[in-house]
Structures are given as structure tokens and as C-alpha cells.
Scaffold this motif. Structure first.
Motif, PDB file in Angstrom:
ATOM      1  N   ALA A  37     -59.220 102.489  70.274  1.00  0.00           N
ATOM      2  CA  ALA A  37     -60.110 101.360  70.536  1.00  0.00           C
ATOM      3  C   ALA A  37     -61.566 101.704  70.268  1.00  0.00           C
ATOM      4  N   ASN A  38     -62.253 100.779  69.564  1.00  0.00           N
ATOM      5  CA  ASN A  38     -63.677 100.933  69.252  1.00  0.00           C
ATOM      6  C   ASN A  38     -63.987 102.241  68.538  1.00  0.00           C
ATOM      7  N   HIS A  39     -63.034 102.689  67.713  1.00  0.00           N
ATOM      8  CA  HIS A  39     -63.198 104.012  67.116  1.00  0.00           C
ATOM      9  C   HIS A  39     -62.571 104.092  65.720  1.00  0.00           C
ATOM     10  N   GLY A  40     -61.257 104.169  65.625  1.00  0.00           N
ATOM     11  CA  GLY A  40     -60.617 104.375  64.334  1.00  0.00           C
ATOM     12  C   GLY A  40     -59.118 104.501  64.445  1.00  0.00           C
ATOM     13  N   MET A  41     -58.545 105.422  63.698  1.00  0.00           N
ATOM     14  CA  MET A  41     -57.095 105.571  63.663  1.00  0.00           C
ATOM     15  C   MET A  41     -56.697 107.033  63.549  1.00  0.00           C
TER      16      MET A  41
ATOM     17  N   HIS B 196     -61.822 106.416  59.932  1.00  0.00           N
ATOM     18  CA  HIS B 196     -62.356 105.136  60.385  1.00  0.00           C
ATOM     19  C   HIS B 196     -62.258 104.094  59.264  1.00  0.00           C
ATOM     20  N   PRO B 197     -61.078 103.864  58.702  1.00  0.00           N
ATOM     21  CA  PRO B 197     -60.965 102.876  57.625  1.00  0.00           C
ATOM     22  C   PRO B 197     -61.262 101.471  58.147  1.00  0.00           C
ATOM     23  N   THR B 198     -61.766 100.636  57.268  1.00  0.00           N
ATOM     24  CA  THR B 198     -62.337  99.344  57.677  1.00  0.00           C
ATOM     25  C   THR B 198     -61.379  98.462  58.463  1.00  0.00           C
ATOM     26  N   TYR B 199     -60.172  98.215  57.948  1.00  0.00           N
ATOM     27  CA  TYR B 199     -59.280  97.248  58.592  1.00  0.00           C
ATOM     28  C   TYR B 199     -58.632  97.808  59.850  1.00  0.00           C
ATOM     29  N   CYS B 200     -58.202  99.065  59.802  1.00  0.00           N
ATOM     30  CA  CYS B 200     -57.697  99.684  61.032  1.00  0.00           C
ATOM     31  C   CYS B 200     -58.760  99.657  62.118  1.00  0.00           C
ATOM     32  N   THR B 201     -59.986  99.996  61.743  1.00  0.00           N
ATOM     33  CA  THR B 201     -61.061 100.058  62.720  1.00  0.00           C
ATOM     34  C   THR B 201     -61.424  98.667  63.232  1.00  0.00           C
ATOM     35  N   ALA B 202     -61.348  97.655  62.360  1.00  0.00           N
ATOM     36  CA  ALA B 202     -61.644  96.288  62.801  1.00  0.00           C
ATOM     37  C   ALA B 202     -60.695  95.860  63.913  1.00  0.00           C
ATOM     38  N   PHE B 203     -59.397  96.142  63.763  1.00  0.00           N
ATOM     39  CA  PHE B 203     -58.454  95.802  64.825  1.00  0.00           C
ATOM     40  C   PHE B 203     -58.685  96.679  66.058  1.00  0.00           C
ATOM     41  N   ALA B 204     -59.066  97.941  65.826  1.00  0.00           N
ATOM     42  CA  ALA B 204     -59.373  98.825  66.949  1.00  0.00           C
ATOM     43  C   ALA B 204     -60.583  98.320  67.725  1.00  0.00           C
ATOM     44  N   LEU B 205     -61.549  97.735  67.020  1.00  0.00           N
ATOM     45  CA  LEU B 205     -62.723  97.176  67.689  1.00  0.00           C
ATOM     46  C   LEU B 205     -62.339  96.023  68.610  1.00  0.00           C
ATOM     47  N   CYS B 206     -61.238  95.363  68.280  1.00  0.00           N
ATOM     48  CA  CYS B 206     -60.735  94.260  69.107  1.00  0.00           C
ATOM     49  C   CYS B 206     -59.700  94.741  70.120  1.00  0.00           C
ATOM     50  N   GLY B 207     -59.381  96.022  70.103  1.00  0.00           N
ATOM     51  CA  GLY B 207     -58.397  96.573  71.027  1.00  0.00           C
ATOM     52  C   GLY B 207     -57.009  96.003  70.820  1.00  0.00           C
ATOM     53  N   ARG B 208     -56.649  95.691  69.578  1.00  0.00           N
ATOM     54  CA  ARG B 208     -55.393  94.994  69.296  1.00  0.00           C
ATOM     55  C   ARG B 208     -54.330  95.904  68.725  1.00  0.00           C
ATOM     56  N   ASP B 209     -53.116  95.809  69.275  1.00  0.00           N
ATOM     57  CA  ASP B 209     -51.954  96.433  68.651  1.00  0.00           C
ATOM     58  C   ASP B 209     -51.618  95.676  67.367  1.00  0.00           C
ATOM     59  N   ILE B 210     -50.953  96.352  66.436  1.00  0.00           N
ATOM     60  CA  ILE B 210     -50.487  95.708  65.218  1.00  0.00           C
ATOM     61  C   ILE B 210     -48.993  95.445  65.366  1.00  0.00           C
TER      62      ILE B 210
ATOM     63  N   ALA C 120     -58.867 119.275  50.233  1.00  0.00           N
ATOM     64  CA  ALA C 120     -58.423 118.214  49.330  1.00  0.00           C
ATOM     65  C   ALA C 120     -58.174 116.919  50.088  1.00  0.00           C
ATOM     66  N   ALA C 121     -57.564 117.014  51.277  1.00  0.00           N
ATOM     67  CA  ALA C 121     -57.287 115.816  52.079  1.00  0.00           C
ATOM     68  C   ALA C 121     -58.584 115.163  52.550  1.00  0.00           C
ATOM     69  N   MET C 122     -59.569 115.958  52.938  1.00  0.00           N
ATOM     70  CA  MET C 122     -60.850 115.395  53.361  1.00  0.00           C
ATOM     71  C   MET C 122     -61.506 114.630  52.215  1.00  0.00           C
ATOM     72  N   ARG C 123     -61.395 115.152  51.014  1.00  0.00           N
ATOM     73  CA  ARG C 123     -61.953 114.458  49.851  1.00  0.00           C
ATOM     74  C   ARG C 123     -61.134 113.219  49.519  1.00  0.00           C
ATOM     75  N   ASP C 124     -59.822 113.312  49.718  1.00  0.00           N
ATOM     76  CA  ASP C 124     -58.969 112.140  49.488  1.00  0.00           C
ATOM     77  C   ASP C 124     -59.334 110.999  50.430  1.00  0.00           C
ATOM     78  N   LEU C 125     -59.676 111.322  51.669  1.00  0.00           N
ATOM     79  CA  LEU C 125     -60.062 110.272  52.621  1.00  0.00           C
ATOM     80  C   LEU C 125     -61.234 109.461  52.077  1.00  0.00           C
ATOM     81  N   ILE C 126     -62.196 110.144  51.471  1.00  0.00           N
ATOM     82  CA  ILE C 126     -63.351 109.463  50.876  1.00  0.00           C
ATOM     83  C   ILE C 126     -62.906 108.670  49.651  1.00  0.00           C
ATOM     84  N   GLY C 127     -62.165 109.317  48.760  1.00  0.00           N
ATOM     85  CA  GLY C 127     -61.743 108.678  47.518  1.00  0.00           C
ATOM     86  C   GLY C 127     -60.863 107.462  47.739  1.00  0.00           C
ATOM     87  N   LEU C 128     -60.067 107.484  48.784  1.00  0.00           N
ATOM     88  CA  LEU C 128     -59.169 106.373  49.086  1.00  0.00           C
ATOM     89  C   LEU C 128     -59.849 105.274  49.908  1.00  0.00           C
ATOM     90  N   GLY C 129     -61.109 105.481  50.244  1.00  0.00           N
ATOM     91  CA  GLY C 129     -61.833 104.490  51.022  1.00  0.00           C
ATOM     92  C   GLY C 129     -61.471 104.482  52.489  1.00  0.00           C
TER      93      GLY C 129
END
Length: 227
Positions: free
Chosen positions: A162-166, A103-117, A21-30
Motif C-alpha cells: 500500500a502507498n508504495h509498490g510491488m 514501483h511500476p505505474t499501474y501496480c503502484t496506482a492500485f497500491a495507492l488505493c490499497g486495492r487487491d487485484i 542485469a535485473a536492476m537494469r532490466d527493471l529500468i528498461g522494462l519501465g
């Protein structure tokens, strides 16, 4: 023979169903796409983890792989390629009952920049401190990545890779999935705020107070909410 709803087999089935269910939720939640993303839950003397390469929409409870903390399994499918950091997080952090990686879009975008939040919103307290750290890069599925993730998670419930996800964790799978959503929301808000102007960073002592308040915050079972 009468079915025992509290038998080990029944417990394993319920836990496996929750992972599906959680794996499907990851897709459904984007938060994830395709076959990316993986989920684990502590179970018995080891843990259950999603398999590698199986799309969430065709995943079944029988596909979920039981593993030992020694890193072994006996299953027709191989576990997620990221099983090492799932294993290491659950082994070294007894308060954690579930791990979500995506690998959600915004978390991954900051990870691509190696940036802490930083603490641009009080909701960052949900991760347990005034920052969401970004672990340095290491190849996926390696012991090196696991070590870096553990360091980034020190005193935290979530981190970027970094360069990956969350990674998001929690005492339950429900709370780990909730935290993953909150982390992506915070990263999206921070990205927009950076376009608007200069975000104001909340002081560490304010986040420390909020962390204490958040010990009773987030999704709870009905019995918890009534107590």
C-alpha cells in the motif's frame, strides 16, 4: 593458476552479474526509475542484494552486497533499505530463490488505493491464487513492512504494498522478473477495463485449475524446455 568456473567466487560473480542485469532490466522494462527498485538472490548460506542509492546504469557486480540471514553484511556499500523483507522472504520461503521490488505505474496506482487485484484474467494464476493482495501500509525499510509483506505473500508469489509498490518472487531471478512484468500488465489491463465497464471476475475454482497448469508455465531454461 587455472581458473575454476565452478568456484564459490565464480558463482558469486555470476549471481552478482545477474542482479546487476535485473536492476537494469527493471529500468528498461519501465518497472522502475532512478534509484528505486531492488533485487535479491539466494546465494550460499545467505543472499545477495542490490545496494542503496546506486543508479542501475552505473551498478557493477562489485557493488552487490552479500548478506547473512542474521541481517549482517561486510561491504563498502550499504544494502538496499528494503533488505529486511528480502531477507525475511528468502529465509521463510525456501522455494523462493529471488525477490524483485519495484514501483511500476499501474501496480503502484492500485497500491495507492490499497486495492487487491481480483481474477479478471487467468494470468493472475501466475501469482499462485485468485487475487494479488495489497499489504497494508508501513514505512519503507521497517520490520513492520516486512511482516505485512510476508502475510500478503502467504500462498502467493507476488503482492502489492500500500502507498508504495510491488513485490514479485520466483524460484529463479528470471521468473521473478517475468512475474513482475506480468503483474504490471495485469494491473494495466484491469485499470483500462474499469474505465470500459465492469470487469468479469473469474471463479476461484477456475483459477485453482489454472494454478495447477501454470506449474509448468513461464520462462524455462533450454534444457527444461527440451525435457
Amino acid at each position: 593458476m587455472q581458473h575454476n568456473p565452478r568456484s564459490p567466487a565464480a558463482d558469486a560473480l555470476r549471481a552478482s552479474e545477474a542482479v546487476v542485469a535485473a536492476m537494469r532490466d527493471l529500468i528498461g522494462l519501465g518497472l522502475s526509475q532512478g534509484t528505486s527498485g531492488n533485487v535479491s538472490v539466494r546465494h550460499g548460506d545467505g543472499f545477495l542484494v542490490s545496494p542503496t542509492g546506486i543508479p542501475a546504469d552505473i551498478l557493477t557486480p562489485d557493488d552487490i552486497v552479500p548478506m547473512t540471514f542474521a541481517g549482517t553484511w561486510d561491504h563498502r556499500l550499504a544494502p538496499s533499505s528494503e533488505w529486511r523483507f528480502h531477507r525475511d522472504i528468502l529465509a521463510r520461503r525456501p522455494e523462493i530463490g529471488a525477490v524483485v521490488h519495484a514501483h511500476p505505474t499501474y501496480c503502484t496506482a492500485f497500491a495507492l488505493c490499497g486495492r487487491d487485484i481480483p481474477a479478471v484474467h487467468y494470468m493472475i494464476a501466475a501469482v499462485g491464487g485468485p487475487t494479488i493482495r495489497c499489504a497494508p501500509y508501513a514505512p519503507y525499510g521497517t520490520d513492520a513492512l516486512s511482516d505485512l509483506a510476508l502475510a500478503a505473500l502467504e500462498g502467493r508469489a507476488g503482492c502489492l504494498l500500500a502507498n508504495h509498490g510491488m513485490i514479485a518472487t520466483g524460484p529463479t531471478l528470471e521468473k521473478a522478473l517475468w512475474l513482475a512484468v506480468e503483474m504490471e500488465t495485469l494491473c494495466r489491463q484491469y485499470a483500462i477495463a474499469l474505465q470500459v465497464g465492469t470487469p468479469v471476475i473469474l471463479p476461484d475454482d477456475e483459477i485453482a485449475r489454472t494454478v495447477e497448469r501454470f506449474k509448468t508455465y513461464g520462462p524455462r531454461a533450454r534444457t527444461d524446455a527440451q525435457s
